[in-house]
Motif scaffolding. Sequence first.
Motif, short mmCIF file in Angstrom:
data_model
loop_
_atom_site.label_atom_id
_atom_site.label_comp_id
_atom_site.label_asym_id
_atom_site.label_seq_id
_atom_site.Cartn_x
_atom_site.Cartn_y
_atom_site.Cartn_z
N ASP A 7 24.57 30.66 33.13
CA ASP A 7 25.12 30.96 31.81
C ASP A 7 24.32 32.08 31.13
O ASP A 7 24.89 32.99 30.53
CB ASP A 7 25.12 29.69 30.96
CG ASP A 7 25.76 29.93 29.61
OD1 ASP A 7 26.92 30.40 29.56
OD2 ASP A 7 25.09 29.68 28.58
N ASP A 8 22.99 32.02 31.25
CA ASP A 8 22.16 33.07 30.64
C ASP A 8 22.32 34.40 31.37
O ASP A 8 22.24 35.47 30.75
CB ASP A 8 20.70 32.64 30.64
CG ASP A 8 20.43 31.54 29.63
OD1 ASP A 8 21.28 31.34 28.74
OD2 ASP A 8 19.39 30.86 29.74
N ILE A 9 22.56 34.34 32.69
CA ILE A 9 22.78 35.60 33.43
C ILE A 9 24.07 36.26 32.97
O ILE A 9 24.14 37.49 32.80
CB ILE A 9 22.81 35.31 34.94
CG1 ILE A 9 21.41 34.89 35.42
CG2 ILE A 9 23.26 36.54 35.71
CD1 ILE A 9 21.36 34.52 36.88
N MET A 10 25.11 35.45 32.73
CA MET A 10 26.37 36.00 32.23
C MET A 10 26.20 36.62 30.85
O MET A 10 26.74 37.69 30.54
CB MET A 10 27.44 34.91 32.20
CG MET A 10 28.05 34.59 33.54
SD MET A 10 28.87 36.02 34.28
CE MET A 10 30.05 36.44 33.02
N LYS A 11 25.43 35.95 30.01
CA LYS A 11 25.16 36.51 28.68
C LYS A 11 24.38 37.81 28.79
O LYS A 11 24.65 38.78 28.06
CB LYS A 11 24.39 35.50 27.84
CG LYS A 11 25.17 34.24 27.50
CD LYS A 11 24.29 33.24 26.78
CE LYS A 11 25.03 31.93 26.50
NZ LYS A 11 24.16 30.92 25.86
N LEU A 12 23.42 37.86 29.71
CA LEU A 12 22.65 39.08 29.90
C LEU A 12 23.52 40.21 30.43
O LEU A 12 23.40 41.36 30.00
CB LEU A 12 21.48 38.80 30.85
CG LEU A 12 20.52 39.96 31.13
CD1 LEU A 12 19.84 40.39 29.85
CD2 LEU A 12 19.49 39.56 32.18
N TRP A 13 24.42 39.90 31.34
CA TRP A 13 25.33 40.91 31.87
C TRP A 13 26.28 41.44 30.80
O TRP A 13 26.52 42.64 30.69
CB TRP A 13 26.11 40.32 33.05
CG TRP A 13 27.23 41.17 33.55
CD1 TRP A 13 28.55 40.85 33.53
CD2 TRP A 13 27.15 42.47 34.13
NE1 TRP A 13 29.30 41.86 34.07
CE2 TRP A 13 28.46 42.88 34.45
CE3 TRP A 13 26.09 43.33 34.41
CZ2 TRP A 13 28.74 44.09 35.03
CZ3 TRP A 13 26.38 44.57 35.00
CH2 TRP A 13 27.69 44.93 35.30
N SER A 14 26.79 40.55 29.95
CA SER A 14 27.66 40.97 28.85
C SER A 14 26.90 41.86 27.87
O SER A 14 27.43 42.86 27.36
CB SER A 14 28.24 39.75 28.14
OG SER A 14 28.97 38.95 29.04
N ALA A 15 25.67 41.47 27.60
CA ALA A 15 24.86 42.29 26.68
C ALA A 15 24.57 43.66 27.28
O ALA A 15 24.56 44.67 26.57
CB ALA A 15 23.56 41.57 26.35
N PHE A 16 24.34 43.71 28.59
CA PHE A 16 24.08 45.00 29.25
C PHE A 16 25.32 45.89 29.19
O PHE A 16 25.20 47.11 29.02
CB PHE A 16 23.67 44.75 30.70
CG PHE A 16 23.47 46.01 31.48
CD1 PHE A 16 22.38 46.83 31.26
CD2 PHE A 16 24.41 46.40 32.44
CE1 PHE A 16 22.21 48.00 31.99
CE2 PHE A 16 24.25 47.57 33.15
CZ PHE A 16 23.14 48.37 32.93
N ILE A 17 26.50 45.31 29.32
CA ILE A 17 27.73 46.10 29.24
C ILE A 17 27.87 46.71 27.85
O ILE A 17 28.22 47.89 27.69
CB ILE A 17 28.95 45.21 29.58
CG1 ILE A 17 28.93 44.87 31.07
CG2 ILE A 17 30.25 45.90 29.21
CD1 ILE A 17 29.98 43.88 31.48
N ARG A 18 27.62 45.92 26.82
CA ARG A 18 27.68 46.46 25.46
C ARG A 18 26.60 47.51 25.21
O ARG A 18 26.80 48.48 24.48
CB ARG A 18 27.56 45.32 24.46
CG ARG A 18 28.76 44.41 24.41
CD ARG A 18 28.69 43.46 23.23
NE ARG A 18 27.70 42.42 23.44
CZ ARG A 18 27.97 41.25 24.03
NH1 ARG A 18 29.18 41.01 24.51
NH2 ARG A 18 27.03 40.34 24.17
#
Length: 786
Positions: free
Chosen positions: A155-166
Amino acid sequence: MSPTRYLTPAKISLLVLVKLHCDSEASPSPATIPVLSFILSHCIPPAASCARAQQPEGHHDTSFSIQTFKNVLQDHTSSRLPGRTLLYVFLRRMWEMNSLDALHNLFDSLGELLVRSREYPAPEEPRDRIYLSRTSPLGIFVRRARVEFTRLPFDDIMKLWSAFIRYRAPTAQWMMRLAGLAVSGVDIVATDMGLSTTDDLYEVVYGHPAKEEDEGQALSVDDLERLLDFQLDRLQRFGSRVPDELRQQLRHILEHSGVGLVQAHLVRFFDAWRAGDYTSAFDNLHRYFNYAMQARERNYYQYALLHMAILQADFGCFGEAIAAINETIATARENQDMQCLNFSLSWLNHVSKAYPKQMKGAGYMGMLGSKREGLAFLKAKARETKMYNLLGATLVSEAKLYLSTGDSIPRSLEHLYQASHLNVREHIGNHGAVMLFQSALFSRLGITHLSGAYCQLLLDCCQNGSPLDERIKATGRHAFLVAQTGRYDDALRLLESPGTSARRTLKFHQYLFLCMGQIRLKRAVHRMDWNTCDALASSLSPGPLTDPEVSYLLSEARFDYLVARGHYSEAFNSIDSLCTSLRAQGADIIQRLSTLISKADLFRKIGKPERGFSVALRAANVAFKARLMPCLWSAVGILANILNAVGECEAATRLLHAVIPQSLEHGDYFITGTLYSHIGDSYVGLAGRDIPSTSQGSRRRVANIGRAELYIDRARECFKKVENLDGECEQLMKKAIIAKLRGNDRLAEEWAQNHNRVWDQGMGRITDGDMRRRSVSTLLDHGSGG
């Protein structure tokens, strides 16, 4: 959305840049040093050093935008792709990560950047790339990033990936050649599935990157700790408060992070302490160390007691401060924490010297013996434990002790130069204390221009590396030096220059307020503005925690006010009690000499100068031995006045001719004007002894009268510069009397009219000032009523 422990989109971008640097050829490139400096400045917390130039505030940012990479990389060309900039290659690598799987591949490939250990050698390693040592700064950064990514749940990896996209999204518009890589949107998997930004599944996974603010992933827990540690370092080293804008940003970040950090309580403690909020400071200090004890940081217990002792002393609770510092010393000895022990002893020595009366009243009988023994002990312990900061501060304190007791000036300068050499050699940020001491030293030697130059040097060159209290004291001392020349408005503007940032701290606000009040009171006494004097004298009462130097200056200004008003009995009682108090406290020698000179001058004012002869002679003798030149000139002026009173005008003239040139270099126009007035009286006395019946006696009388008028004119100019109305009018009256004795009644009448005109102008200036103050207060009253 809670932040991750270490990784952020900015750190992922740094990893891409590190990998790009290692994949390039090992041949040197002009971009190598700027790129490595940029990476290391954001991977490693910058070490504080006053010897180096202060870095811009951007170097301390824990979370930096993608624009920062553009500013660094767009001016350098790639060695493998001629004609392309490093920014193009970097963005290409960034956009090649077009899926969560590509993010995993990035972290999996980081192990290839490290040098293989002997146990697991690589079969074949290409030589056209750079490898990182595991113990190098970049190697440590890469290894920690890999470990922290491995620990993250899905779950935290997905949040990190979403933040990296932004975080990466703004770069799609920078270069048209990257349009092919960025056309897939944010994820190639979503493109292959035919998902658009309006689909529900896309929104569930990625949300709305263009609308959402990424507050949870902008900073990691490690970044928050570094940010708070940086603020604590600033608060402790400079003694200032957190600015309002920064406080709001910190509160906003901590509230949205959802993480409770113990450093936040310590930041609030320092901020409340500087603001004078005793209750909040006490509460936050308890909270911080309660959480620290729960986190198994019990070895910092003695620092809790040390902060408690300093806090109690700052709010006037000296009994509680002594109990807390004794417990600190006992706990530091038990834990064998020599750094805390030495600092506690140094602080105890400082407080016992700054507030001897309050410490003695609280029951402190001395722990380190005499002052010299205590400083020698601290100096030896600082050398043993290699605490160079404490050693430099002890050397400056020892130099101050030599100066305050009237000992050898060369010995004081020797300790000062040792402290300066230690500051440069060990990169200690103690330059402000050294410059303040040099300013005080040259002021006592009568070299005012050097004293003011050191204050200005501290404010201009060492402002960013000096504590706020040293800057405030330098401003106050410079203002007093300017006020000596009669430029009161300039002195008040100097005291207003620190601005609101310094006044937000209660202690510094009180210091500036008392300094401004003392200068205004001195100006009002010279102008004979008794209404203003009454108002200022009632409001400028020094408290028990007032700086000793400012407290003495206020007492001296009050004495001058009482003498100017003619309250001689009250003035004598005031100066006598001040002498007794200073003698009992073992105060600075310049303060004790100044009180003796004031007492001798009081006898002169009441018409009994002979009674102050022994006092003035003793003061002049001590001032000459201690090289306290301004005190020496004032004492010599009183002695010359006494000699004039007993008819020894020739001896008075020789004394005054010896000190007036030095007084002119000092720049205190009131002292110089007084000396000119006394030497004018001496020449009038010499003219009275000449026999006018002979031609030689007549010529001598004319010459002496001419010299007397010359010095009276100079005295009048000096008194006019400092706006001393009584002294200026007294010189005009002397001119009228001399003209009358010459038999020139017309000239005597002109000087008398000049006297009346100057007096009326001075009184009219006071009346106009009163009317302006009344009109302003009336407007304020009407405005508040409306």
